[in-house]
Design a protein around this motif. Sequence first.
Motif, PDB file in Angstrom:
ATOM      1  N   GLY A  74       2.652   8.562   1.289  1.00 21.91           N
ATOM      2  CA  GLY A  74       2.333   8.574   2.710  1.00 21.91           C
ATOM      3  C   GLY A  74       0.859   8.417   3.023  1.00 21.91           C
ATOM      4  N   ASP A  75       0.016   8.309   1.963  1.00 23.14           N
ATOM      5  CA  ASP A  75      -1.419   8.211   2.228  1.00 23.14           C
ATOM      6  C   ASP A  75      -2.075   7.105   1.428  1.00 23.14           C
ATOM      7  N   SER A  76      -1.945   5.856   1.926  1.00 17.56           N
ATOM      8  CA  SER A  76      -2.548   4.721   1.197  1.00 17.56           C
ATOM      9  C   SER A  76      -4.061   4.688   1.381  1.00 17.56           C
ATOM     10  N   SER A  77      -4.592   5.593   2.207  1.00 16.72           N
ATOM     11  CA  SER A  77      -6.059   5.660   2.382  1.00 16.72           C
ATOM     12  C   SER A  77      -6.701   6.641   1.418  1.00 16.72           C
TER      13      SER A  77
ATOM     14  N   PRO B  69       0.799  -1.229   0.000  1.00 18.18           N
ATOM     15  CA  PRO B  69       0.000   0.000   0.000  1.00 18.18           C
ATOM     16  C   PRO B  69       0.836   1.287   0.000  1.00 18.18           C
ATOM     17  N   SER B  70       1.952   1.260   0.751  1.00 20.44           N
ATOM     18  CA  SER B  70       2.758   2.485   0.843  1.00 20.44           C
ATOM     19  C   SER B  70       3.396   2.846  -0.487  1.00 20.44           C
ATOM     20  N   ASP B  71       4.031   1.866  -1.116  1.00 22.57           N
ATOM     21  CA  ASP B  71       4.705   2.166  -2.387  1.00 22.57           C
ATOM     22  C   ASP B  71       3.701   2.429  -3.497  1.00 22.57           C
ATOM     23  N   LEU B  72       2.559   1.736  -3.446  1.00 19.45           N
ATOM     24  CA  LEU B  72       1.549   1.990  -4.471  1.00 19.45           C
ATOM     25  C   LEU B  72       1.022   3.415  -4.344  1.00 19.45           C
TER      26      LEU B  72
END
Length: 257
Positions: free
Chosen positions: A187-190, A176-179
């Motif tokens: 910094g915002d996987s949400s 999620p972080s790298d995507l």
Amino acid sequence: MPAPKNPFKADLANGEMLYGCWAGFGDPYATEVLATAGFDWLVIDGEHAPNDLRSISAQLAVLSGKHSHPVVRLPMGEDWAIKQVLDAGAQTLLIPMVESADQARALVRAMRYPPEGIRGSGAALARASHFSTIPDYIATANAQMCLLVQVETVDGIAALDEILEVEGVDGVFIGPSDLAADMGHLGDSSAPPVARIIKDALSRIAASDKAAGILALDHATAQKYAGCGAQFLAVGIDVVMLAQTARATMAKWRDDG
Ligand SMILES: O=C(O)C(=O)C[C@H](O)[C@@H](O)CO
């Protein structure tokens, strides 16, 4: 006597829900403590934690015979590094930044002895063969190899359907972080666009013959990912757990006395 059975690979194939945790101290003592929690799998992280072949080998040793299955993450999927950690006894690898089916096929080959692959034959002196006490190791090791590829870029997501067709890939982990970073949401996987891609990717993986995996540090997000089809679900990072608990403890005493 064959190569040791890989219980994690078998549980993935049986559709078991497997909860994991990152082991990020690069230290066998800390990983041995973490294993007492009973996680189904622990990531010995060679990408973002201070690990090298010696520390990875030592952590493989302390996890031998324990419930928590070691998943070794390499910095990148290099053939030579794969050879070294497999000889050290790793049976399950998590390889980051996979962006094509060709890359996934090369990783499958790197984890297997000929004729299926290109893994160098050095089991005679390897921990993996219990230092030659497993006479049938090289003849039976390939079947116990478990490959988890990380899809964590826009290009990787675009190639997901082709990656899901690759024989020998057991699971696909969405990073999620790298995507988020690659999608412009560092910094915002949400962020909604990222969350939508993650949800769609997990469900597509779960609908395939591969297992879906991901990491979430808060309970609600982890539950959401599980609902999208995540089967090997990392729910913590040991370094974060220690740091947060230590700071909260000091803050409480500083405030309350
Ligand atoms: O992209 C990700 O997210 C991951 O691959 C997991 C991270 O590397 C993990 O170290 C937590 O930040």
